[in-house]
Write a protein that holds these residues in place. Structure first.
Motif, PDB file in Angstrom:
ATOM      1  N   GLY A   1       4.895  -0.139  17.820  1.00  0.00           N
ATOM      2  CA  GLY A   1       4.715   1.005  16.889  1.00  0.00           C
ATOM      3  C   GLY A   1       4.687   0.876  15.500  1.00  0.00           C
ATOM      4  O   GLY A   1       4.731   1.624  14.788  1.00  0.00           O
ATOM      5  N   ILE A   2       4.613  -0.274  15.347  1.00  0.00           N
ATOM      6  CA  ILE A   2       4.484  -0.875  13.765  1.00  0.00           C
ATOM      7  C   ILE A   2       3.121  -0.751  13.369  1.00  0.00           C
ATOM      8  O   ILE A   2       2.391  -1.499  13.969  1.00  0.00           O
ATOM      9  CB  ILE A   2       5.158  -2.382  13.545  1.00  0.00           C
ATOM     10  CG1 ILE A   2       6.490  -2.229  14.279  1.00  0.00           C
ATOM     11  CG2 ILE A   2       4.950  -2.587  12.052  1.00  0.00           C
ATOM     12  CD1 ILE A   2       7.491  -1.429  13.510  1.00  0.00           C
ATOM     13  N   LYS A   3       3.027  -0.360  12.126  1.00  0.00           N
ATOM     14  CA  LYS A   3       1.463  -0.274  11.655  1.00  0.00           C
ATOM     15  C   LYS A   3       1.303  -1.655  10.964  1.00  0.00           C
ATOM     16  O   LYS A   3       1.820  -2.135  10.092  1.00  0.00           O
ATOM     17  CB  LYS A   3       1.187   0.811  10.538  1.00  0.00           C
ATOM     18  CG  LYS A   3       0.057   1.157   9.910  1.00  0.00           C
ATOM     19  CD  LYS A   3       0.057   2.284   9.034  1.00  0.00           C
ATOM     20  CE  LYS A   3      -1.308   2.616   8.394  1.00  0.00           C
ATOM     21  NZ  LYS A   3      -1.167   3.707   7.402  1.00  0.00           N
TER      22      LYS A   3
ATOM     23  N   PHE B   1      -6.528  -0.502  10.068  1.00  0.00           N
ATOM     24  CA  PHE B   1      -5.361  -0.898  10.619  1.00  0.00           C
ATOM     25  C   PHE B   1      -5.264  -0.686  12.056  1.00  0.00           C
ATOM     26  O   PHE B   1      -6.177  -0.026  12.769  1.00  0.00           O
ATOM     27  CB  PHE B   1      -4.058  -0.144  10.034  1.00  0.00           C
ATOM     28  CG  PHE B   1      -3.938   1.509  10.299  1.00  0.00           C
ATOM     29  CD1 PHE B   1      -3.469   1.692  11.420  1.00  0.00           C
ATOM     30  CD2 PHE B   1      -5.092   2.273   9.912  1.00  0.00           C
ATOM     31  CE1 PHE B   1      -3.377   3.030  11.957  1.00  0.00           C
ATOM     32  CE2 PHE B   1      -4.910   3.663  10.239  1.00  0.00           C
ATOM     33  CZ  PHE B   1      -4.148   4.120  11.255  1.00  0.00           C
ATOM     34  N   LYS B   2      -4.137  -1.147  12.645  1.00  0.00           N
ATOM     35  CA  LYS B   2      -3.707  -0.997  14.112  1.00  0.00           C
ATOM     36  C   LYS B   2      -2.273  -0.834  14.105  1.00  0.00           C
ATOM     37  O   LYS B   2      -1.534  -1.342  13.302  1.00  0.00           O
ATOM     38  CB  LYS B   2      -4.529  -2.337  14.891  1.00  0.00           C
ATOM     39  CG  LYS B   2      -4.015  -3.408  14.691  1.00  0.00           C
ATOM     40  CD  LYS B   2      -4.737  -4.411  15.413  1.00  0.00           C
ATOM     41  CE  LYS B   2      -4.133  -5.879  14.881  1.00  0.00           C
ATOM     42  NZ  LYS B   2      -4.864  -7.066  15.567  1.00  0.00           N
ATOM     43  N   TYR B   3      -1.790  -0.212  15.441  1.00  0.00           N
ATOM     44  CA  TYR B   3      -0.606  -0.509  15.597  1.00  0.00           C
ATOM     45  C   TYR B   3      -0.178  -1.420  16.661  1.00  0.00           C
ATOM     46  O   TYR B   3      -0.919  -1.685  17.600  1.00  0.00           O
ATOM     47  CB  TYR B   3      -0.040   0.812  16.282  1.00  0.00           C
ATOM     48  CG  TYR B   3      -0.054   2.253  15.260  1.00  0.00           C
ATOM     49  CD1 TYR B   3       1.058   2.255  14.524  1.00  0.00           C
ATOM     50  CD2 TYR B   3      -1.146   3.187  15.430  1.00  0.00           C
ATOM     51  CE1 TYR B   3       1.125   3.353  13.604  1.00  0.00           C
ATOM     52  CE2 TYR B   3      -1.007   4.222  14.201  1.00  0.00           C
ATOM     53  CZ  TYR B   3       0.194   4.081  13.500  1.00  0.00           C
ATOM     54  OH  TYR B   3       0.285   5.206  12.221  1.00  0.00           O
ATOM     55  N   THR B   4       0.900  -2.162  16.379  1.00  0.00           N
ATOM     56  CA  THR B   4       1.566  -3.190  17.407  1.00  0.00           C
ATOM     57  C   THR B   4       2.139  -2.324  18.645  1.00  0.00           C
ATOM     58  O   THR B   4       2.170  -1.289  18.701  1.00  0.00           O
ATOM     59  CB  THR B   4       2.700  -3.956  16.548  1.00  0.00           C
ATOM     60  OG1 THR B   4       3.918  -3.135  16.577  1.00  0.00           O
ATOM     61  CG2 THR B   4       2.232  -4.842  15.399  1.00  0.00           C
ATOM     62  N   ASP B   5       2.285  -3.027  19.750  1.00  0.00           N
ATOM     63  CA  ASP B   5       2.993  -2.704  20.946  1.00  0.00           C
ATOM     64  C   ASP B   5       4.291  -1.784  20.517  1.00  0.00           C
ATOM     65  O   ASP B   5       4.648  -1.176  21.134  1.00  0.00           O
ATOM     66  CB  ASP B   5       3.024  -3.852  21.816  1.00  0.00           C
ATOM     67  CG  ASP B   5       1.710  -4.205  22.426  1.00  0.00           C
ATOM     68  OD1 ASP B   5       0.591  -3.608  22.629  1.00  0.00           O
ATOM     69  OD2 ASP B   5       1.654  -5.396  23.028  1.00  0.00           O
TER      70      ASP B   5
ATOM     71  N   CYS C   1       0.935  -1.222  -0.088  1.00  0.00           N
ATOM     72  CA  CYS C   1      -0.040   0.029   0.002  1.00  0.00           C
ATOM     73  C   CYS C   1       0.803   1.248  -0.030  1.00  0.00           C
ATOM     74  O   CYS C   1       1.653   1.517   0.904  1.00  0.00           O
ATOM     75  CB  CYS C   1      -0.851  -0.172   1.159  1.00  0.00           C
ATOM     76  SG  CYS C   1      -1.966   1.378   1.261  1.00  0.00           S
ATOM     77  N   PRO C   2       0.667   2.057  -0.909  1.00  0.00           N
ATOM     78  CA  PRO C   2       1.264   3.388  -1.116  1.00  0.00           C
ATOM     79  C   PRO C   2       0.993   4.379   0.129  1.00  0.00           C
ATOM     80  O   PRO C   2       1.377   5.476   0.214  1.00  0.00           O
ATOM     81  CB  PRO C   2       1.017   3.933  -2.403  1.00  0.00           C
ATOM     82  CG  PRO C   2      -0.238   3.338  -2.869  1.00  0.00           C
ATOM     83  CD  PRO C   2      -0.203   1.976  -2.139  1.00  0.00           C
ATOM     84  N   LEU C   3      -0.112   4.280   0.779  1.00  0.00           N
ATOM     85  CA  LEU C   3      -0.688   4.986   1.956  1.00  0.00           C
ATOM     86  C   LEU C   3       0.022   4.730   3.083  1.00  0.00           C
ATOM     87  O   LEU C   3      -0.579   5.320   4.081  1.00  0.00           O
ATOM     88  CB  LEU C   3      -1.874   5.127   1.855  1.00  0.00           C
ATOM     89  CG  LEU C   3      -2.828   5.450   0.568  1.00  0.00           C
ATOM     90  CD1 LEU C   3      -4.473   5.246   0.612  1.00  0.00           C
ATOM     91  CD2 LEU C   3      -2.407   6.650   0.059  1.00  0.00           C
ATOM     92  N   TYR C   4       0.853   3.769   3.578  1.00  0.00           N
ATOM     93  CA  TYR C   4       1.424   3.249   4.596  1.00  0.00           C
ATOM     94  C   TYR C   4       1.817   4.553   5.372  1.00  0.00           C
ATOM     95  O   TYR C   4       1.805   4.698   6.347  1.00  0.00           O
ATOM     96  CB  TYR C   4       2.404   2.093   4.490  1.00  0.00           C
ATOM     97  CG  TYR C   4       2.937   1.898   5.762  1.00  0.00           C
ATOM     98  CD1 TYR C   4       2.320   0.572   6.380  1.00  0.00           C
ATOM     99  CD2 TYR C   4       4.110   2.140   6.182  1.00  0.00           C
ATOM    100  CE1 TYR C   4       2.972   0.058   7.704  1.00  0.00           C
ATOM    101  CE2 TYR C   4       4.711   1.622   7.555  1.00  0.00           C
ATOM    102  CZ  TYR C   4       4.127   0.637   8.222  1.00  0.00           C
ATOM    103  OH  TYR C   4       4.379   0.286   9.250  1.00  0.00           O
ATOM    104  N   MET C   5       2.771   5.199   4.522  1.00  0.00           N
ATOM    105  CA  MET C   5       3.481   6.249   5.189  1.00  0.00           C
ATOM    106  C   MET C   5       2.606   7.338   5.486  1.00  0.00           C
ATOM    107  O   MET C   5       2.912   8.472   6.326  1.00  0.00           O
ATOM    108  CB  MET C   5       4.545   7.068   4.124  1.00  0.00           C
ATOM    109  CG  MET C   5       3.840   7.807   3.015  1.00  0.00           C
ATOM    110  SD  MET C   5       2.921   6.891   2.024  1.00  0.00           S
ATOM    111  CE  MET C   5       2.673   8.112   0.714  1.00  0.00           C
ATOM    112  N   MET C   6       1.081   7.485   5.226  1.00  0.00           N
ATOM    113  CA  MET C   6       0.271   8.338   5.812  1.00  0.00           C
ATOM    114  C   MET C   6      -0.127   8.127   7.367  1.00  0.00           C
ATOM    115  O   MET C   6      -0.885   9.012   7.914  1.00  0.00           O
ATOM    116  CB  MET C   6      -0.908   8.440   4.889  1.00  0.00           C
ATOM    117  CG  MET C   6      -0.746   8.916   3.557  1.00  0.00           C
ATOM    118  SD  MET C   6      -2.115   9.172   2.578  1.00  0.00           S
ATOM    119  CE  MET C   6      -2.622  10.683   3.038  1.00  0.00           C
TER     120      MET C   6
END
Length: 93
Positions: free
Chosen positions: A53-55, A47-51, A34-39
């Motif tokens: 801080g990874i998307k 989406f969610k963030y892991t403990d 996904c090119p929107l990851y950086m957004m």
């Protein structure tokens, strides 16, 4: 003009489908990454963030949805282009 450029499927990929989806005939592989990851939170996807801080986008089908994904990503990319343009113009001042 058709919209064939908006949809690509590689059903022979060893990871296909990379997300759980009921109707795999409509699974779009065009945006494999996904090119929107950086957004971050502004991407509009599920989406969610892991403990750490990874998307984690494993629950997101937005870029893989045949009738919605391409248009959503193009609209969001326009905001990225505008942001980069604004930053560039501010540096020139």
């Amino acid at each position: 003009m058709g919209n064939n450029y908006k949809f690509v499927q590689n059903s022979k990929c060893e990871f296909f489908p990379c997300h759980d989806m009921k109707d795999t005939e409509k699974f779009n592989c065009l945006f494999c990454y996904c090119p929107l990851y950086m957004m971050g939170e502004d991407c509009g996807g599920n989406f969610k963030y892991t403990d750490h801080g990874i998307k984690d986008c494993s629950g997101c089908l937005l870029p893989h949805t045949k009738d919605v994904g391409y248009d959503h990503i193009q609209k969001k990319m326009m905001s990225v282009i505008e942001q980069v343009q604004e930053e560039y113009l501010n540096k020139k001042k």
